[in-house]
Each structure stands twice: as structure tokens, then as C-alpha cells.
Design an enzyme around this catalytic site. Sequence first.
Site, PDB file in Angstrom:
ATOM      1  N   TYR A 136     -36.667 -97.040  -8.592  1.00 11.51           N
ATOM      2  CA  TYR A 136     -37.971 -96.405  -8.450  1.00 11.51           C
ATOM      3  C   TYR A 136     -39.086 -97.417  -8.216  1.00 11.51           C
ATOM      4  O   TYR A 136     -40.261 -97.073  -8.276  1.00 11.51           O
ATOM      5  CB  TYR A 136     -38.301 -95.590  -9.703  1.00 11.51           C
ATOM      6  CG  TYR A 136     -37.376 -94.435  -9.980  1.00 11.51           C
ATOM      7  CD1 TYR A 136     -36.275 -94.163  -9.171  1.00 11.51           C
ATOM      8  CD2 TYR A 136     -37.582 -93.605 -11.065  1.00 11.51           C
ATOM      9  CE1 TYR A 136     -35.417 -93.106  -9.436  1.00 11.51           C
ATOM     10  CE2 TYR A 136     -36.735 -92.539 -11.344  1.00 11.51           C
ATOM     11  CZ  TYR A 136     -35.655 -92.298 -10.522  1.00 11.51           C
ATOM     12  OH  TYR A 136     -34.814 -91.248 -10.791  1.00 11.51           O
ATOM     13  N   LYS A 183     -23.780 -99.312 -14.835  1.00 11.05           N
ATOM     14  CA  LYS A 183     -22.616 -99.096 -13.975  1.00 11.05           C
ATOM     15  C   LYS A 183     -22.201-100.446 -13.421  1.00 11.05           C
ATOM     16  O   LYS A 183     -22.021-100.642 -12.226  1.00 11.05           O
ATOM     17  CB  LYS A 183     -22.966 -98.113 -12.851  1.00 11.05           C
ATOM     18  CG  LYS A 183     -21.755 -97.558 -12.092  1.00 11.05           C
ATOM     19  CD  LYS A 183     -20.797 -96.769 -12.961  1.00 11.05           C
ATOM     20  CE  LYS A 183     -19.661 -96.226 -12.110  1.00 11.05           C
ATOM     21  NZ  LYS A 183     -18.595 -95.621 -12.932  1.00 11.05           N
ATOM     22  N   ASP A 216     -21.310 -92.704 -16.211  1.00 18.43           N
ATOM     23  CA  ASP A 216     -20.511 -91.480 -16.124  1.00 18.43           C
ATOM     24  C   ASP A 216     -19.844 -91.173 -17.458  1.00 18.43           C
ATOM     25  O   ASP A 216     -19.816 -90.017 -17.907  1.00 18.43           O
ATOM     26  CB  ASP A 216     -19.482 -91.579 -14.994  1.00 18.43           C
ATOM     27  CG  ASP A 216     -18.741 -92.905 -14.968  1.00 18.43           C
ATOM     28  OD1 ASP A 216     -19.087 -93.824 -15.739  1.00 18.43           O
ATOM     29  OD2 ASP A 216     -17.806 -93.036 -14.150  1.00 18.43           O
ATOM     30  N   ASP A 240     -33.618 -91.471 -16.189  1.00 24.21           N
ATOM     31  CA  ASP A 240     -34.185 -90.214 -15.704  1.00 24.21           C
ATOM     32  C   ASP A 240     -33.148 -89.096 -15.817  1.00 24.21           C
ATOM     33  O   ASP A 240     -33.431 -87.994 -16.306  1.00 24.21           O
ATOM     34  CB  ASP A 240     -34.626 -90.414 -14.254  1.00 24.21           C
ATOM     35  CG  ASP A 240     -35.503 -89.296 -13.747  1.00 24.21           C
ATOM     36  OD1 ASP A 240     -35.818 -88.361 -14.508  1.00 24.21           O
ATOM     37  OD2 ASP A 240     -35.889 -89.338 -12.559  1.00 24.21           O
ATOM     38  N   ASP A 244     -32.804 -85.887 -18.941  1.00 18.31           N
ATOM     39  CA  ASP A 244     -32.774 -84.456 -18.642  1.00 18.31           C
ATOM     40  C   ASP A 244     -31.525 -83.806 -19.224  1.00 18.31           C
ATOM     41  O   ASP A 244     -31.569 -82.656 -19.691  1.00 18.31           O
ATOM     42  CB  ASP A 244     -32.834 -84.234 -17.132  1.00 18.31           C
ATOM     43  CG  ASP A 244     -34.250 -84.300 -16.592  1.00 18.31           C
ATOM     44  OD1 ASP A 244     -35.153 -84.688 -17.352  1.00 18.31           O
ATOM     45  OD2 ASP A 244     -34.458 -83.964 -15.414  1.00 18.31           O
TER      46      ASP A 244
END
Length: 362
Positions: A136, A183, A216, A240, A244
Site C-alpha cells: 500500500y 509469506k 494462509d 488488512d 476483516d
Amino acid sequence: MSGASKRITVIPGDGIGPEVIEPALAVLDALALGVRLDVLDQVNAETYLSAGSALSQADLDRIRTSEATLLGAVGDPRLGDTAYVRSVLTTLRSELDLYANYRPVRLWHDRLSPLRDDTRRAIDCVIVRENTEGLYSGVGGSTRTGSPQEIAIDVDLNTHHGVSRILDFAFSVARRSVCVVDKANAVRNGGQLWQRCWQEAVERHPQFDTSHLYVDAAAMRLVTDPTAFDVIVTNNSYGDILSDLTAALAGGLGVAASANLNPTTRQGLFEPVHGSAPDIAGTGIANPFAALLSAALLIEHLGHAEEADAVRGAVAAAVEAGRVTPDLGGSLSTKEVGAVVLAELRQPNAGRTRGRRCHAGA
């Protein structure tokens, strides 16, 4: 410091933003903290559409010199790209160096959880998201735009300084453990930097239990056993997404609060996670809990931990009684829920629900 000297900037914004900010401001007033409200009601999509910019340098200066900022939401369906939202949120986060995004999540009542039949449903953790780097950061570009040969690149920017300070922040708000999520097995360069900084941070904070998960695996673990986590720290994009997910495990975005912080400068931007929700704007049914809980974080940031806990206790009491908006299974309006919370706060023996101490608080 006298409360009378504290000025709070308020940006109601767009969509349901002004609707959910209204009860939050009523709570601030009822608590008589002595704060002065500086409302920037022109920072919105209307200003952007008419003037080409929503956040002026004068607005930014007022925000920079205030004690904290409470934001409702920004976003408008008339604007097809993200330029407007980025011009407000990304500008505030970068100009004020609000590198720590702090998103506490807790299950306020068993009935709100999609895992309600699972004994491991009672999530109570914090997602700490790096807030100024990563995907971002805005670094990248495209060429041959609109053609079959178009190439688009977004750079996942990571620095030793940025990663190290967000890891240290995560340890500062932990109660028992910190889990770093990345990751690194697939995103090797940034992943290796995060892993080196992580090992250095672990050595600086030997009193905590620590763990590492790929993103994951972390998503799966959050669904199968959310109670396993205390603090999760990760980069901008993974944070982010995971925040959520955790919000959904606790009842939805209507109860999801957040703080954007710089603990060194004590700058703070406090906002509900839900966005402007244009599909329900103006209907009077928006859930104000996320804004109220964000206001509680702001109140704690100002040094009023007991009052912040009182707000959380009032929200908990409203949820327990089922006096909630339709998204949580109730029938009350935004204003009616705000009135319920105010009534709970005015009870002589109002309940207290202690939250996690916001790092930038007293």
C-alpha cells in the site's frame, strides 16, 4: 494536563460516517472530559468532486496540532477509483507517520459468532498491522495501459526500520504472546527481512511466547481456533485481510474499531473499520458500535482509561440485552442504539469492561 487544553479533530466524512460519529460525539460530551471538538465537515467526497482535493494543507495542519483525530468514514460510489480515499487516509497515515494500525477484536456475545457452536469461538486478540509500507506504499506503475500488453507493478516495500518498529509495537501491547505472520516461503526478499527483524525482536522481548505462521495457515487457524492468538503482527496487506476475518468472527465490521498510531509522537487517528457503507447510508440502521469503540480507544489515548472502559461496558450491556441494530439481530436504529449506550453510561453502577491498553494511551 488539564482536559480543557485537549483539542480533538473530527472528520465525519461520507456515507454512514456522520451517522455513526454523532453518537460517539454524544458519548464524549456525556463523559465531560473537557475536550474541544474541531469538526472538519468539509473533508468529504463533495469537496473532492468540486475542488479536486478533500484534505487541504490547512486541514492537515489542524489535524497535526490536535491531540487526536476521530474519523467516521471516507468513500463515495460516484468515485470509481481509490484516488479520493487514498488522498485522505494514505495522506494522513504517511504525513503523520502513523505506522501502527491497532485493531483489537473481541467476541461481545456468543450469539454474534459464526462459530457459535464451537467452544473455541471466544476470540479476544489484536491485529497489529504495519501501516505505511508494504503493497500500500504506492510504489509501482504501469505501461501500455489498456492494451493486451499492459504491465502493472505494485512494489511490496519493506524496510528494516519499518519492520523493526512495528514488531516492537506488537510486543508492547501483548499480554502473553506474539505471532508474526508472513509469506516468507513464497515472497522471499521481504519475507527474509521480516524474519531477520523478527529474530532480533524476539531477543529484545524474551518474556513473551512467540510463534510464526504463514498467512494462509494463520487464516485457517483463526477460523479453527481463534482463542490461540493474543497479538498477531503482520504487514500492511495481510493485516488488512486478517483484521476483516477476525471482525467477522466477532460479529462483523459493525463492531470493529481501530487506531492508527505513532507512539513516539503520540499522534493518533481513530476510526471504525467498516467504511462508508453507501448501500445503507441515510437509512438510519448503521451500527454505531465500531465508532463508539474507536472513540473508547481515543479516550484511552487521552489518558482516561476508566472512562474508556465505561464505554466498552455500556456497549457490552447493550449487546447482552439485544438492544442493537439489524446487522446484529436487533431492530433499533443508529440513534436508538446511541441512546441505549448513553443511558448505560449514566447508570450509577455502570458496568466496566476493561479493554487492552492502547499503547499510545496513558
